[in-house]
Design a protein around this motif. Structure first.
Motif, short mmCIF file in Angstrom:
data_model
loop_
_atom_site.label_atom_id
_atom_site.label_comp_id
_atom_site.label_asym_id
_atom_site.label_seq_id
_atom_site.Cartn_x
_atom_site.Cartn_y
_atom_site.Cartn_z
N LYS A 17 -15.93 52.62 29.86
CA LYS A 17 -16.53 51.28 29.93
C LYS A 17 -15.54 50.22 29.45
O LYS A 17 -14.69 50.50 28.60
CB LYS A 17 -17.80 51.22 29.09
N VAL A 18 -15.69 49.01 29.95
CA VAL A 18 -14.86 47.88 29.52
C VAL A 18 -15.45 47.34 28.21
O VAL A 18 -16.65 47.08 28.12
CB VAL A 18 -14.82 46.78 30.60
N LEU A 61 -5.22 53.57 17.52
CA LEU A 61 -6.63 53.94 17.65
C LEU A 61 -7.41 52.70 18.07
O LEU A 61 -7.31 51.65 17.44
CB LEU A 61 -7.17 54.48 16.32
N ALA A 62 -8.18 52.85 19.15
CA ALA A 62 -8.99 51.74 19.67
C ALA A 62 -10.43 51.87 19.18
O ALA A 62 -10.93 52.97 18.96
CB ALA A 62 -8.96 51.75 21.20
N ALA A 63 -11.09 50.72 19.04
CA ALA A 63 -12.48 50.70 18.57
C ALA A 63 -13.38 51.56 19.46
O ALA A 63 -14.26 52.25 18.95
CB ALA A 63 -13.00 49.26 18.52
N VAL A 64 -13.14 51.54 20.75
CA VAL A 64 -13.98 52.33 21.65
C VAL A 64 -13.91 53.82 21.32
O VAL A 64 -14.87 54.56 21.56
CB VAL A 64 -13.62 52.08 23.14
N GLN A 65 -12.81 54.26 20.74
CA GLN A 65 -12.68 55.68 20.41
C GLN A 65 -13.60 56.11 19.27
O GLN A 65 -13.79 57.30 19.05
CB GLN A 65 -11.22 56.03 20.09
N VAL A 66 -14.15 55.14 18.55
CA VAL A 66 -15.18 55.44 17.56
C VAL A 66 -16.52 54.88 18.05
O VAL A 66 -17.41 54.57 17.27
CB VAL A 66 -14.82 54.96 16.13
N TYR A 160 -4.39 49.49 24.91
CA TYR A 160 -4.91 48.41 25.74
C TYR A 160 -5.73 48.98 26.90
O TYR A 160 -6.80 48.45 27.24
CB TYR A 160 -3.74 47.57 26.25
N ASP A 161 -5.24 50.05 27.51
CA ASP A 161 -6.00 50.71 28.58
C ASP A 161 -7.39 51.13 28.10
O ASP A 161 -8.36 51.03 28.84
CB ASP A 161 -5.26 51.92 29.12
N HIS A 162 -7.47 51.62 26.86
CA HIS A 162 -8.78 52.02 26.32
C HIS A 162 -9.78 50.87 26.38
O HIS A 162 -10.96 51.07 26.64
CB HIS A 162 -8.66 52.50 24.86
N GLY A 165 -11.47 50.79 29.62
CA GLY A 165 -12.11 52.03 30.04
C GLY A 165 -11.20 52.96 30.81
O GLY A 165 -11.66 53.80 31.59
N ILE A 166 -9.89 52.84 30.58
CA ILE A 166 -8.91 53.66 31.31
C ILE A 166 -8.30 54.69 30.36
O ILE A 166 -7.76 54.33 29.31
CB ILE A 166 -7.79 52.78 31.90
N MET A 167 -8.38 55.94 30.74
CA MET A 167 -7.76 57.01 29.97
C MET A 167 -6.40 57.34 30.60
O MET A 167 -6.26 57.31 31.82
CB MET A 167 -8.64 58.26 30.01
#
Length: 188
Positions: A17-18, A61-66, A160-162, A165-167
């Protein structure tokens, strides 16, 4: 304190997700998250902390990863001249990039990916970025406009990709003939 159990893994729907822009002023929860993201990255580079808490080493580490869909990530990485790039980026934007592309010869890794991956991920060798950083000493938001190249640029682009929503696993190629390796792997 963020531990490995708090990091969501490949297949979790949030990772595709974005993330939403952060509104200013930042909330106390967002400021705390910024500190926690940086704390994990720094702890994961400390051998004693890695052993004590069973952390996987990282440089970002990106916020989305938590599982927080906010446009924020921490990087703590040295370039090949040993210059430290230690920032919590907020609402970053890549405004310009080089025509040259590069890659990490051994491939990239990610705390959200537990499996072995094969392939190379193309990245711009140099990027110009704008946005904001959180000064972790004062908790003040400061504007940033800087250029990153080499390894710090690769790390920035991965995180930045995270946010979009890009892995990196969706960008794997067996070879990259138009890109150059960031460094040569030594033969053993």
């Amino acid at each position: 304190m963020i531990l490995m159990r708090h990091i969501i893994r490949e297949g979790h729907p949030s990772l595709t997700k974005v993330s939403e822009p952060i509104q200013f002023p930042m909330t106390k929860a967002e400021i705390n998250l910024a500190h926690d993201l940086m704390e994990y990255v720094k702890n994961s580079q400390d051998e004693a902390m890695v052993r004590k808490y069973k952390l996987r080493p990282s440089v970002g580490l990106a916020a989305v990863q938590v599982n927080v869909l906010k446009r924020m990530f921490a990087i703590h990485v040295h370039d090949f001249d040993d210059k430290l790039y230690s920032y919590v980026f907020i609402n970053p934007v890549i405004v310009k990039h080089s025509a040259e592309t590069t890659y990490l010869p051994g491939g990239e890794g990610c705390l959200s990916v537990d499996r072995e991956t094969n392939g190379l991920t193309p990245r711009y060798f140099q990027i110009e970025v704008k946005g904001f950083i959180l000064n972790l000493e004062t908790d003040q938001v400061e504007p940033i406009h800087t250029t990153l190249k080499g390894y710090p640029a690769i790390v920035f682009q991965h995180e930045y990709d995270h946010l979009d929503g890009i892995m990196f696993t969706t960008k794997l190629y067996p070879t990259l003939p138009k890109a150059f390796p960031l460094f040569e792997l030594e033969e053993e």
